[in-house]
Scaffold this motif. Structure first.
Motif, PDB file in Angstrom:
ATOM      1  N   VAL A 157       0.850  -1.194   0.000  1.00  0.00           N
ATOM      2  CA  VAL A 157       0.000   0.000   0.000  1.00  0.00           C
ATOM      3  C   VAL A 157       0.887   1.246   0.000  1.00  0.00           C
ATOM      4  O   VAL A 157       0.680   2.184  -0.778  1.00  0.00           O
ATOM      5  N   LEU A 158       1.897   1.245   0.854  1.00  0.00           N
ATOM      6  CA  LEU A 158       2.825   2.371   0.922  1.00  0.00           C
ATOM      7  C   LEU A 158       3.544   2.564  -0.415  1.00  0.00           C
ATOM      8  O   LEU A 158       3.642   3.690  -0.924  1.00  0.00           O
ATOM      9  N   ASP A 159       4.034   1.477  -1.005  1.00  0.00           N
ATOM     10  CA  ASP A 159       4.715   1.564  -2.298  1.00  0.00           C
ATOM     11  C   ASP A 159       3.812   2.123  -3.386  1.00  0.00           C
ATOM     12  O   ASP A 159       4.221   2.956  -4.186  1.00  0.00           O
ATOM     13  N   ARG A 160       2.566   1.667  -3.409  1.00  0.00           N
ATOM     14  CA  ARG A 160       1.649   2.115  -4.462  1.00  0.00           C
ATOM     15  C   ARG A 160       1.330   3.605  -4.331  1.00  0.00           C
ATOM     16  O   ARG A 160       0.963   4.242  -5.307  1.00  0.00           O
ATOM     17  N   CYS A 161       1.461   4.137  -3.139  1.00  0.00           N
ATOM     18  CA  CYS A 161       1.271   5.575  -2.938  1.00  0.00           C
ATOM     19  C   CYS A 161       2.556   6.352  -3.195  1.00  0.00           C
ATOM     20  O   CYS A 161       2.543   7.401  -3.840  1.00  0.00           O
ATOM     21  N   MET A 162       3.662   5.836  -2.689  1.00  0.00           N
ATOM     22  CA  MET A 162       4.914   6.605  -2.691  1.00  0.00           C
ATOM     23  C   MET A 162       5.731   6.487  -3.970  1.00  0.00           C
ATOM     24  O   MET A 162       6.341   7.469  -4.407  1.00  0.00           O
ATOM     25  N   LEU A 163       5.797   5.310  -4.560  1.00  0.00           N
ATOM     26  CA  LEU A 163       6.671   5.129  -5.721  1.00  0.00           C
ATOM     27  C   LEU A 163       6.322   6.045  -6.884  1.00  0.00           C
ATOM     28  O   LEU A 163       7.226   6.675  -7.457  1.00  0.00           O
ATOM     29  N   PRO A 164       5.048   6.172  -7.265  1.00  0.00           N
ATOM     30  CA  PRO A 164       4.748   7.120  -8.343  1.00  0.00           C
ATOM     31  C   PRO A 164       5.095   8.561  -7.964  1.00  0.00           C
ATOM     32  O   PRO A 164       5.519   9.356  -8.810  1.00  0.00           O
ATOM     33  N   ALA A 214      13.532  -1.040  -9.427  1.00  0.00           N
ATOM     34  CA  ALA A 214      13.125  -2.407  -9.789  1.00  0.00           C
ATOM     35  C   ALA A 214      11.649  -2.639  -9.459  1.00  0.00           C
ATOM     36  O   ALA A 214      10.920  -3.249 -10.246  1.00  0.00           O
ATOM     37  N   ASP A 215      11.197  -2.118  -8.312  1.00  0.00           N
ATOM     38  CA  ASP A 215       9.793  -2.288  -7.934  1.00  0.00           C
ATOM     39  C   ASP A 215       8.874  -1.512  -8.874  1.00  0.00           C
ATOM     40  O   ASP A 215       7.800  -1.997  -9.240  1.00  0.00           O
ATOM     41  N   LEU A 216       9.278  -0.320  -9.288  1.00  0.00           N
ATOM     42  CA  LEU A 216       8.493   0.428 -10.278  1.00  0.00           C
ATOM     43  C   LEU A 216       8.353  -0.379 -11.570  1.00  0.00           C
ATOM     44  O   LEU A 216       7.262  -0.463 -12.145  1.00  0.00           O
ATOM     45  N   GLN A 217       9.444  -0.964 -12.018  1.00  0.00           N
ATOM     46  CA  GLN A 217       9.406  -1.763 -13.244  1.00  0.00           C
ATOM     47  C   GLN A 217       8.504  -2.987 -13.077  1.00  0.00           C
ATOM     48  O   GLN A 217       7.767  -3.353 -13.991  1.00  0.00           O
ATOM     49  N   TYR A 246       5.879  -3.252 -10.975  1.00  0.00           N
ATOM     50  CA  TYR A 246       4.494  -2.780 -11.005  1.00  0.00           C
ATOM     51  C   TYR A 246       4.084  -2.411 -12.425  1.00  0.00           C
ATOM     52  O   TYR A 246       2.941  -2.634 -12.827  1.00  0.00           O
ATOM     53  N   GLY A 247       5.006  -1.836 -13.195  1.00  0.00           N
ATOM     54  CA  GLY A 247       4.715  -1.495 -14.584  1.00  0.00           C
ATOM     55  C   GLY A 247       4.398  -2.726 -15.420  1.00  0.00           C
ATOM     56  O   GLY A 247       3.517  -2.691 -16.283  1.00  0.00           O
ATOM     57  N   ALA A 248       5.101  -3.815 -15.169  1.00  0.00           N
ATOM     58  CA  ALA A 248       4.831  -5.062 -15.889  1.00  0.00           C
ATOM     59  C   ALA A 248       3.472  -5.640 -15.490  1.00  0.00           C
ATOM     60  O   ALA A 248       2.756  -6.184 -16.326  1.00  0.00           O
ATOM     61  N   GLU A 249       3.105  -5.476 -14.219  1.00  0.00           N
ATOM     62  CA  GLU A 249       1.818  -5.974 -13.738  1.00  0.00           C
ATOM     63  C   GLU A 249       0.653  -5.108 -14.214  1.00  0.00           C
ATOM     64  O   GLU A 249      -0.460  -5.594 -14.374  1.00  0.00           O
ATOM     65  N   HIS A 250       0.919  -3.812 -14.417  1.00  0.00           N
ATOM     66  CA  HIS A 250      -0.127  -2.847 -14.788  1.00  0.00           C
ATOM     67  C   HIS A 250       0.360  -2.009 -15.967  1.00  0.00           C
ATOM     68  O   HIS A 250       0.726  -0.841 -15.796  1.00  0.00           O
ATOM     69  N   PRO A 251       0.391  -2.580 -17.171  1.00  0.00           N
ATOM     70  CA  PRO A 251       0.991  -1.898 -18.321  1.00  0.00           C
ATOM     71  C   PRO A 251       0.297  -0.604 -18.747  1.00  0.00           C
ATOM     72  O   PRO A 251       0.897   0.201 -19.447  1.00  0.00           O
ATOM     73  N   ASN A 252      -0.943  -0.375 -18.321  1.00  0.00           N
ATOM     74  CA  ASN A 252      -1.627   0.866 -18.697  1.00  0.00           C
ATOM     75  C   ASN A 252      -1.299   2.022 -17.769  1.00  0.00           C
ATOM     76  O   ASN A 252      -1.696   3.149 -18.029  1.00  0.00           O
ATOM     77  N   GLY A 253      -0.590   1.764 -16.688  1.00  0.00           N
ATOM     78  CA  GLY A 253      -0.240   2.808 -15.732  1.00  0.00           C
ATOM     79  C   GLY A 253       1.111   3.409 -16.064  1.00  0.00           C
ATOM     80  O   GLY A 253       2.138   2.897 -15.637  1.00  0.00           O
ATOM     81  N   THR A 254       1.124   4.496 -16.817  1.00  0.00           N
ATOM     82  CA  THR A 254       2.401   5.104 -17.225  1.00  0.00           C
ATOM     83  C   THR A 254       3.194   5.637 -16.036  1.00  0.00           C
ATOM     84  O   THR A 254       4.406   5.802 -16.136  1.00  0.00           O
ATOM     85  N   TYR A 255       2.519   5.873 -14.907  1.00  0.00           N
ATOM     86  CA  TYR A 255       3.213   6.371 -13.725  1.00  0.00           C
ATOM     87  C   TYR A 255       4.155   5.325 -13.142  1.00  0.00           C
ATOM     88  O   TYR A 255       4.964   5.624 -12.279  1.00  0.00           O
ATOM     89  N   TRP A 256       4.047   4.078 -13.596  1.00  0.00           N
ATOM     90  CA  TRP A 256       4.967   3.032 -13.123  1.00  0.00           C
ATOM     91  C   TRP A 256       6.232   2.970 -13.965  1.00  0.00           C
ATOM     92  O   TRP A 256       7.145   2.215 -13.644  1.00  0.00           O
ATOM     93  N   THR A 257       6.321   3.715 -15.041  1.00  0.00           N
ATOM     94  CA  THR A 257       7.518   3.708 -15.886  1.00  0.00           C
ATOM     95  C   THR A 257       8.568   4.612 -15.251  1.00  0.00           C
ATOM     96  O   THR A 257       8.361   5.819 -15.154  1.00  0.00           O
ATOM     97  N   PRO A 258       9.700   4.055 -14.815  1.00  0.00           N
ATOM     98  CA  PRO A 258      10.702   4.876 -14.124  1.00  0.00           C
ATOM     99  C   PRO A 258      11.273   5.961 -15.042  1.00  0.00           C
ATOM    100  O   PRO A 258      11.516   5.727 -16.223  1.00  0.00           O
ATOM    101  N   SER A 259      11.485   7.127 -14.468  1.00  0.00           N
ATOM    102  CA  SER A 259      12.102   8.215 -15.226  1.00  0.00           C
ATOM    103  C   SER A 259      13.559   7.843 -15.524  1.00  0.00           C
ATOM    104  O   SER A 259      14.182   7.052 -14.803  1.00  0.00           O
TER     105      SER A 259
END
Length: 159
Positions: A56-63, A117-120, A122-135
């Motif tokens: 839950v914390l990661d899903r809020c903080m990582l983006p 690595a965690d952003l990547q 989550y991005g693989a799990e949720h490909p429509n969420g561009t906020y998971w693509t690391p800068s």
């Protein structure tokens, strides 16, 4: 939330919303809502599961941290500490965590390499969420941090 409202469940004024208010102003868990959520999840193809506090914390903080690195890339902010100051004094971010950028680099277990690595992941799990693509800057900083962690400690000077 829209479907709950469309069902006429508008909260206390209708004595039903996310909770049942038939007994007055005290919210009571409503089996109708639990059933509705189960059905909606199935319609959306979402497998329900327990989610840990860390996730839950990661899903809020990582983006948020990722967006901070994008602000640095684009020149919107000059330093990570500029972003942290805005969150500390503008949004009430917990001072003990030092701001989202400080949290990511110094407090979160694994630092920037694990965060990237965690952003990547989550991005693989949720490909429509561009906020998971690391800068690009985050990936660069994560690589530098990983290299620094892997470097051997310098030998101590002998007298």
């Amino acid at each position: 939330a829209d479907r709950i409202a469309e069902a006429g469940r508008l909260g206390q004024k209708t004595k039903a919303g996310w909770y049942d208010y038939a007994a007055g102003r005290n919210p009571v868990d409503d089996p109708w809502v639990a059933d509705f959520i189960e059905k909606f999840s199935a319609e959306q193809g979402v497998t329900r599961r327990a989610i840990s506090t860390e996730e839950v914390l990661d899903r809020c903080m990582l983006p948020m941290v990722n967006e901070g690195f994008k602000c640095l890339e684009e020149g919107i902010a000059q330093r990570e500490s500029d972003i942290d100051i805005v969150f500390l004094y503008g949004y009430g971010f917990p001072r003990r965590l030092g701001g989202p950028m400080h949290w990511a680099r110094h407090i979160r277990e694994g630092g920037l390499p694990k965060l990237a690595a965690d952003l990547q992941r989550y991005g693989a799990e949720h490909p429509n969420g561009t906020y998971w693509t690391p800068s690009a800057l985050l990936l660069e900083e994560a690589a530098v941090a990983a290299e620094a962690e892997a470097a051997p400690e310098p030998a101590a000077a002998t007298a």
